[in-house]
Design an enzyme around this catalytic site. Structure first.
Site, PDB file in Angstrom:
ATOM      1  N   GLU A  61       0.806  -1.396   0.027  1.00 18.77           N
ATOM      2  CA  GLU A  61       0.087   0.164  -0.067  1.00 18.77           C
ATOM      3  C   GLU A  61       0.745   1.475   0.108  1.00 18.77           C
ATOM      4  O   GLU A  61       0.503   2.353  -0.669  1.00 18.77           O
ATOM      5  CB  GLU A  61      -1.045  -0.003   1.344  1.00 18.77           C
ATOM      6  CG  GLU A  61      -2.203  -0.994   0.892  1.00 18.77           C
ATOM      7  CD  GLU A  61      -3.020  -0.832  -0.177  1.00 18.77           C
ATOM      8  OE1 GLU A  61      -2.948   0.513  -0.541  1.00 18.77           O
ATOM      9  OE2 GLU A  61      -3.585  -1.645  -0.770  1.00 18.77           O
TER      10      GLU A  61
ATOM     11  N   ASP B 148      -9.946   6.022  -0.997  1.00 18.33           N
ATOM     12  CA  ASP B 148      -8.816   7.021  -1.854  1.00 18.33           C
ATOM     13  C   ASP B 148      -9.463   7.479  -3.028  1.00 18.33           C
ATOM     14  O   ASP B 148     -10.985   7.304  -3.150  1.00 18.33           O
ATOM     15  CB  ASP B 148      -7.500   6.089  -2.349  1.00 18.33           C
ATOM     16  CG  ASP B 148      -7.889   5.163  -3.203  1.00 18.33           C
ATOM     17  OD1 ASP B 148      -9.025   4.868  -3.557  1.00 18.33           O
ATOM     18  OD2 ASP B 148      -6.589   4.500  -3.659  1.00 18.33           O
TER      19      ASP B 148
ATOM     20  N   TYR C  87      -6.133   6.113   4.918  1.00 14.62           N
ATOM     21  CA  TYR C  87      -6.458   4.805   3.711  1.00 14.62           C
ATOM     22  C   TYR C  87      -5.451   3.829   4.001  1.00 14.62           C
ATOM     23  O   TYR C  87      -5.912   2.556   4.092  1.00 14.62           O
ATOM     24  CB  TYR C  87      -6.167   5.621   2.408  1.00 14.62           C
ATOM     25  CG  TYR C  87      -5.823   4.765   1.391  1.00 14.62           C
ATOM     26  CD1 TYR C  87      -7.162   4.070   0.789  1.00 14.62           C
ATOM     27  CD2 TYR C  87      -4.865   4.138   1.082  1.00 14.62           C
ATOM     28  CE1 TYR C  87      -7.342   3.123  -0.119  1.00 14.62           C
ATOM     29  CE2 TYR C  87      -4.903   2.804   0.121  1.00 14.62           C
ATOM     30  CZ  TYR C  87      -5.764   2.490  -0.495  1.00 14.62           C
ATOM     31  OH  TYR C  87      -5.856   1.662  -1.249  1.00 14.62           O
TER      32      TYR C  87
END
Ligand code: SF4
Length: 377
Positions: free
Chosen positions: A51, A152, A134
């Site tokens: 991520e 997002d 996020y």
């Protein structure tokens, strides 16, 4: 939170076929979702690294970096022990190196403070360097199966379309509202798969331009498509960047005339008339000496006295003028125009004061005119 969510969204959620929506979405994800290396036997560490790498970077670019990174630093201990140069070297080419530094620091903290277990507590996880809402939502949902939204730009786009919600997604309020909607829709049994399914939908079907609504697995649930608004969503109002300019404005007059300038035939306030304006290069308007020098150079006028009489501000769409107006004294008997260049003669004129009312003047200059008249009446 519910109180602050628009009534419109609350009503839409109340009548939404959430169960069927989850079912259709997850069925599509199980058959069509992307096969990505960090999705194979996901661990909190793998999800975390992927991520962070995916921020501002395309999936195709990230895949080989992720694979190299994981073989070089297969555990959090291995990453924590590595010197920073080695971590940055492994990141080389991905850009945004602060991401790598934050990840490195945060992993060291997890190894030292949490016995190499990535916290599953949202507060503790969110306190680690580089982990925003996020990334936190992604780790909690994908690695710990907690029903936490991970919102997002892609997710905002998909959900504003699904719920035909035309508020500006640049606003924090809208983002919070969409998070609230995702929190209602997320599958409580497979939250990680749900979040990844929405990400895949945004990347493969509900793309920014030309969403493939005909092939969309959740088209029956899409209020934006139903209303014919899908391509107009999301609404993103660009912030206008305002440029600031500071001007010195000398009011140079005789008993009957005042010096004015006519603006060029094109551009801002084309052909309008104004008092001479000297752009202050450093924007501080603290040095009236610069103004005297400019007046001398431009008009061959040596000012005997100048005094700031007012400050005015005017906002255009992309521009703000800060205008410092100066009352001036000079030797009015001098025939200065003789010394002017053709260029100055073409643009500047001593205009009879009683004719000012017939000339088009920008608002700021109308105010200066009013001051000038009141001063000498
Ligand atoms: S129907 Fe179209 S707009 Fe709606 S979610 Fe699917 S692709 Fe996006």
């Amino acid at each position: 939170m519910k109180e602050s969510v628009a009534q419109e969204l609350q009503e839409k959620i109340a009548s939404y076929q959430i169960q069927q929506f989850r079912k259709d979405l997850l069925h599509w994800y199980d058959t069509e979702g992307r096969v990505l290396p960090w999705r194979q036997k996901p661990t909190p560490y793998k999800v975390w690294v992927s991520e962070i790498m995916l921020q501002q970077t395309r999936v195709d670019t990230v895949i080989p970096y992720f694979q190299r990174f994981m073989s070089q630093f297969p555990t959090m201990e291995a990453l924590a022990e590595a010197p920073e140069e080695q971590v940055l070297k492994a990141w080389e080419g991905l850009g945004y190196y602060s991401r790598a530094r934050h990840l490195h620091h945060a992993v060291k903290e997890v190894v030292a403070e949490y016995g190499s277990q990535v916290p599953d507590d949202p507060v503790k996880l969110g306190e680690l360097p580089g982990i925003g809402p996020y990334t936190r939502g992604a780790i909690l949902s994908m690695a710990y199966q907690q029903p936490t939204p991970a919102v997002d730009g892609n997710v905002l786009r998909v959900f504003t379309r699904l719920f035909n919600y035309a508020e500006d997604i640049e606003k924090t309020k809208t983002k919070k509202e969409i998070e609230w909607v995702v929190a209602h829709c997320i599958d409580p049994v497979r939250p990680g798969a749900f979040n990844q399914a929405i990400m895949d939908l945004g990347a493969m079907v509900c793309t920014p331009k030309n969403p493939a609504c005909r092939n969309c697995p959740v088209q029956q649930h899409c209020l934006g498509r139903e209303a014919g608004q899908a391509e107009r969503l999301p609404v993103k109002i660009k912030k206008i960047r305002v440029r600031h300019e500071t001007y010195f404005v000398p009011v140079i007059r005789t008993a009957t005339h005042v010096l004015l300038h006519q603006r060029p035939a094109s551009g801002l306030l084309a052909k309008m008339w104004e008092f001479p304006m000297f752009l202050d290069p450093d924007g501080e308007a603290e040095d009236s000496l610069q103004l005297s020098q400019w007046v001398d150079k431009q008009f061959a006028i040596q000012l005997l006295y100048l005094h700031e009489v007012m400050k005015l501000r005017h906002q255009f769409s992309h521009l703000e003028w800060n205008v410092h107006v100066y009352q001036c004294r000079w030797d009015e008997e001098m025939d200065v125009e003789k010394q002017w260049s053709d260029e100055i003669k073409g643009a500047y004129h001593f205009i009879p004061i009683d004719q000012l009312a017939q000339l088009p003047l920008p608002v700021v200059h109308q105010k200066i005119t009013e001051w000038m008249k009141s001063e000498f009446e």
